[in-house]
Every structure is written in structure tokens, then in C-alpha cells.
Design an enzyme around this catalytic site. Structure first.
Site, PDB file in Angstrom:
ATOM      1  N   GLU A 146       0.584  -1.201  -0.058  1.00 23.16           N
ATOM      2  CA  GLU A 146      -0.025   0.075  -0.022  1.00 23.16           C
ATOM      3  C   GLU A 146       1.033   1.024   0.007  1.00 23.16           C
ATOM      4  O   GLU A 146       2.178   1.087   0.284  1.00 23.16           O
ATOM      5  CB  GLU A 146      -1.145   0.037   1.161  1.00 23.16           C
ATOM      6  CG  GLU A 146      -1.908  -1.156   1.428  1.00 23.16           C
ATOM      7  CD  GLU A 146      -2.695  -1.304   2.521  1.00 23.16           C
ATOM      8  OE1 GLU A 146      -2.472  -0.163   3.602  1.00 23.16           O
ATOM      9  OE2 GLU A 146      -3.313  -2.185   2.753  1.00 23.16           O
ATOM     10  N   GLY A 367      31.056  -3.144 -23.573  1.00 26.57           N
ATOM     11  CA  GLY A 367      31.295  -1.901 -24.083  1.00 26.57           C
ATOM     12  C   GLY A 367      29.998  -0.939 -24.531  1.00 26.57           C
ATOM     13  O   GLY A 367      29.036  -1.377 -24.187  1.00 26.57           O
ATOM     14  N   GLU A 391       9.031  -9.138  -3.174  1.00 27.85           N
ATOM     15  CA  GLU A 391       9.028 -10.221  -2.036  1.00 27.85           C
ATOM     16  C   GLU A 391      10.208 -10.054  -1.131  1.00 27.85           C
ATOM     17  O   GLU A 391      10.822 -10.931  -0.438  1.00 27.85           O
ATOM     18  CB  GLU A 391       9.551 -11.346  -2.926  1.00 27.85           C
ATOM     19  CG  GLU A 391       8.461 -12.046  -3.936  1.00 27.85           C
ATOM     20  CD  GLU A 391       7.145 -12.637  -3.165  1.00 27.85           C
ATOM     21  OE1 GLU A 391       6.072 -11.870  -3.452  1.00 27.85           O
ATOM     22  OE2 GLU A 391       7.289 -13.527  -2.378  1.00 27.85           O
ATOM     23  N   GLN A 395      17.731  -4.845   1.877  1.00 29.75           N
ATOM     24  CA  GLN A 395      17.757  -4.569   2.968  1.00 29.75           C
ATOM     25  C   GLN A 395      17.178  -5.387   3.960  1.00 29.75           C
ATOM     26  O   GLN A 395      17.454  -5.904   4.965  1.00 29.75           O
ATOM     27  CB  GLN A 395      17.625  -2.852   3.034  1.00 29.75           C
ATOM     28  CG  GLN A 395      18.416  -1.961   2.557  1.00 29.75           C
ATOM     29  CD  GLN A 395      18.327  -1.764   1.076  1.00 29.75           C
ATOM     30  OE1 GLN A 395      17.243  -2.620   0.440  1.00 29.75           O
ATOM     31  NE2 GLN A 395      19.022  -1.252   0.273  1.00 29.75           N
TER      32      GLN A 395
END
Ligand SMILES: Cc1cc2nc3c(=O)[nH]c(=O)nc-3n(C[C@H](O)[C@H](O)[C@H](O)COP(=O)(O)OP(=O)(O)OC[C@H]3O[C@@H](n4cnc5c(N)ncnc54)[C@H](O)[C@@H]3O)c2cc1C
Length: 414
Positions: A146, A367, A391, A395
Site C-alpha cells: 500500500e 562496451g 518479495e 535490506q
């Protein structure tokens, strides 16, 4: 029990099938749906029909997320631990190996495969037999996040009020970032029966996509996985039959929320597997480009005696292998009913970071070719980032791992 580092041989056919689909369908449509965001990849319908016709409801030979967490009585693909104490490689391992191959093809298309979706894992984890029959095999999205509740899923504000007269729940609130939210048949919505009672009152409800109270607000424009739709919804007096509440309607102070969270123990290794698949695609293509440029990778020589590009490649491969083995361990533990929250988070943290790191380093090694749209490397570098976010972010996985290792609760280590 000794650990076997090889993929189970009996899944070889499934892996081969998934690889074929990746080449013939996913790769061929990768760029098309990267550029045509929000256009439905109709080529996947044919694939879904073939899968359904072959009786493989769970995905390409059982390789989809829909197969995960499915309960069984210990059959061939079941998750029940074997009575003889031996190893079981069941639906979690099958799904993982299939997903790695499919995401080697295209992770955005995998995420929008009809009748898949992580919502099925939630249904399989907590539904009763009648619900499993009603919802099984349908395309189910998962709506937890949310505007004010992302990483902290216990902070959700969407409410579910019990209407005694109509014997229905009435859902109100807002849900954002719902993968497959527009295309799915069902949306599993997390809502609270009583915000004052905290996480114990959070329940999941199966909402039919065509429920008039589930109003599509908008579809997100994203950095990557553009083939996959990401929907934002408003739940406006959304009426849901009482039979669509998953699990027990009781607000039990202990256990309820933890049960819902256990869905992640099955799904996090799968998301890790998606990152492993994308990273493998990057490594394979980069190896071809390096070979064309005359750079030889020699595994028998020390890194410091080889060209920098070769040394870089070998170090990426070893990091990738570490992520793959951690992820297989977490899936194996799920199949063998061993508590794997810690390993699931370790796999997700490692693979999420390795995926992003490998993809960007491959872009750099290639490159100017790597950054251009003539190759898929730049696309994979954009696609892979989400696997380190949804999911549970990098952290948050590290936080869960720290809690697990230190023996601290979520209240003690925030
Ligand atoms: C493309 C896409 C698809 C998604 N699909 C779904 C879906 O199908 N269903 C669903 O429910 N959600 C979905 N999500 C939402 C996703 O799970 C969340 O974005 C994620 O959980 C992070 O929540 P947030 O965005 O609110 O960030 P926040 O929770 O606001 O976090 C912001 C940053 O702060 C860090 N952070 C937060 N708390 C801590 C802490 N305690 N310690 C250290 N760092 C912290 C986070 O790691 C992050 O880097 C999707 C998101 C995207 C972008």
C-alpha cells in the site's frame, strides 16, 4: 545428510522443455513487449493452452510459480518429507529449475504467464480443500503493498469489515504495485479485520478480478519487466463472500500472521531463481562476445595471469554459482519440510545482489554494444533490478538474516 550439488536428473526433461520455451517464445518476443509496455503478450496464450492440454497445470512441466507450496499427500511432486528420511526433490525444486531457464529467456514474460502468479502460492499455503478446488489453476495476483506499507507489511491499512446482514466482508483501502493485477483472474488481498489488534488481525481474501468494488486506478510505467503489468487498485466497498477468506477468520494473538508470512519461504527462493536465470543469460551472451573479441577464459590459470576481462568473468561466474547453490538449498529445504526462512532470505539477498551486479558488469564488459538496444544486455540489466526489490528488498532480507542469526525478534531488531 550429505549435500548433492547437482540438479536432480529426473528434472532434466523439464529443464530442457523450459529452455526450449525460453528460446522459441520468450527470447523471440523479448524486445517486442519491452517496447510495447501494457500490450498483452498474446503469444503466451498459445503456450498456456499447450501446457493445459498436456495436463501440466503448474507451468511448463510444473515449472511455474503456480506449482509452489501446493500441498500433496507425498506424491511424486509433493512437498511431504519422505518416510525413509531420504531426500525429496519436489515442486519447489522443479519450479526453481524451470524458472531459472524461463528467466534466462525473459523474466518480464515469465511474470505475465497466464495462470501463474505468486498469489497461487499464497492460496496453496493457507486455503482449505474446498478453496483449493475453487481457486486452483486460476491466475492469481498478490496485493499486499500500500502507499504507506511496503517493507513493513504489518502496517497495512486496508480494512475488512464483517457485514452480519449480508454475511460478507466489505473491503476498503488502496493497493499498489500489484504484479499481473490487471490480467489475473483473482487478486489475493491482504486486509485487517481490526487495525487495533495489529498483525494478528491481518487476513488474506480472494477477490475476483471482475468484482465491481475492485477498481483499477492505473498501470505503472517501469524501468524494466515491461511485459508484466503492474496495477494500482482502490478497494471501494468491495464485497467478498465469507468463503473467500483464506485460513481461519479468528483473530488469534499468536501464529496467524506468521502463517501468512511463511508463504515467502516458498516464494523467495523462486524470485532468487529468476535473478539467477537473468544473470545466466548475461553471462552466456558476454562469453560469446568475449570469445568473438579473441579473449579466452582459462579456468586452469590464476586470475592475475589472464586478461582483466577474463578474470572479471570468472569472478562473476563464481559469485553466480554461490547464489545458485544457496537458492537450491532453500528450495530443497522447502520440499523436505525443513524450516528455511533464514536460507530463503539468504538466497534472495545473494541472488538479488549478484543478479544486478552481474548484469551491469556484463553491460560494462561488452562496451558500447552492451548499452545499445541491438543487444538484450541493457534490457536484462533493467529487468533484473526488480528481483532485488519485490518479495522483500535487499535490506529487508539482510534484516531477517541478522534476526535469524542473532536470535532476535522483529521487535528487538528493526
Ligand atoms: C514492479 C513491481 C512489482 C511489484 N509487485 C508486487 C506484488 O505483486 N504484490 C505486492 O504486494 N507488492 C508488489 N510490489 C511492491 C514491493 O514488494 C515493494 O516495493 C517492496 O516491498 C518495498 O516496499 P516500498 O516500495 O514501499 O519501499 P519502502 O518499504 O518504503 O522502502 C524504501 C527503502 O527503504 C529500505 N528500508 C525499509 N525499511 C527498512 C529497514 N527497516 N531497514 C533498512 N532499510 C529499510 C528498503 O529496503 C528500500 O530500499 C512490487 C513492486 C514493484 C516495483
Amino acid at each position: 545428510m550429505p549435500i548433492n550439488l547437482e540438479a536432480p536428473k529426473r528434472f532434466q526433461q523439464l529443464v530442457d522443455q523450459a529452455h526450449m520455451v525460453a528460446i522459441e517464445i520468450f527470447r523471440k518476443n523479448s524486445r517486442k513487449y519491452d517496447q510495447a509496455e501494457h500490450e498483452y503478450p498474446k503469444e503466451l496464450d498459445m503456450l498456456a493452452a499447450v501446457i493445459e492440454g498436456s495436463g501440466e497445470g503448474g507451468g511448463v512441466g510444473g515449472a511455474g510459480a503456480g506449482a509452489v507450496g501446493a500441498r500433496s499427500s507425498g506424491g511424486e511432486n509433493g512437498t511431504k518429507a519422505r518416510q525413509d528420511g531420504g531426500n525429496r526433490n519436489g515442486s519447489n525444486m522443479a519450479s526453481l529449475l524451470g524458472l531459472i531457464e524461463l528467466c534466462w529467456g525473459d523474466v518480464g514474460l515469465l511474470l505475465t504467464m497466464p495462470r501463474q502468479g505468486l498469489g497461487q502460492a499464497a492460496i496453496a499455503a493457507v486455503a482449505d480443500d474446498e478453496q483449493l478446488k475453487r481457486f486452483g489453476g486460476k491466475w492469481a495476483a498478490m496485493a499486499i503493498t500500500e502507499p504507506e506499507a511496503g517493507s513493513d507489511s504489518a502496517a497495512i491499512r486496508t480494512t475488512a469489515r464483517w457485514d452480519e446482514d449480508e454475511q460478507e466482508y466489505v473491503l476498503n483501502g488502496e493497493k499498489i504495485f500489484v504484479t499481473s493485477g490487471d490480467r489475473a483472474d483473482l487478486v489475493v488481498v491482504w486486509a485487517t479485520l481490526d487495525a487495533k489488534q495489529g498483525r494478528a488481525a491481518i487476513k488474506s481474501f480472494v477477490v475476483e478480478r471482475d468484482n465491481p468494488g475492485l477498481k483499477l486506478d492505473r498501470l505503472e510505467h517501469k524501468l524494466g519487466i515491461k511485459a508484466s503489468d503492474t496495477a494500482n487498485f482502490v478497494l471501494d466497498n468491495c464485497r467478498v463472500p465469507k468463503e473467500n477468506l483464506l485460513g481461519s477468520p479468528e483473530i488469534a494473538p499468536k501464529g496467524g500472521f506468521a502463517g501468512v508470512m511463511q508463504t515467502f519461504d516458498n516464494t523467495r527462493p523462486l524470485v532468487a531463481g529468476m535473478a539467477i536465470g537473468v544473470a545466466k543469460a548475461c553471462l552466456d551472451r558476454t562469453l560469446e562476445l568475449l570469445t568473438e573479441a579473441g579473449i579466452e577464459i582459462d579456468y586452469d590459470r590464476p586470475l592475475h595471469t589472464q586478461p582483466a576481462a577474463a578474470a572479471d568473468f570468472i569472478s562473476m561466474e563464481s559469485d553466480w554459482e554461490a547464489a545458485r547453490l544457496l537458492t537450491m538449498q532453500a528450495a530443497w529445504m522447502a520440499d523436505n519440510r525443513k524450516p528455511n526462512s533464514l536460507q530463503a532470505s539468504m538466497a534472495k539477498a545473494k541472488a538479488g545482489r549478484v543478479g544486478t551486479d552481474v548484469a551491469l558488469r556484463c553491460v560494462a564488459l561488452a562496451g558500447a554494444i552492451g548499452y545499445g538496444e541491438g543487444e538484450l544486455l541493457e534490457k536484462w540489466a533493467r529487468d533484473v533490478k526488480i528481483l532485488d526489490i519485490f518479495e522483500g528488498t535487499q535490506q529487508i532480507q539482510l534484516l531477517i538474516i541478522a534476526r535469524g542469526l542473532l536470535g532476535l525478534t522483529s521487535g528487538e531488531l528493526k
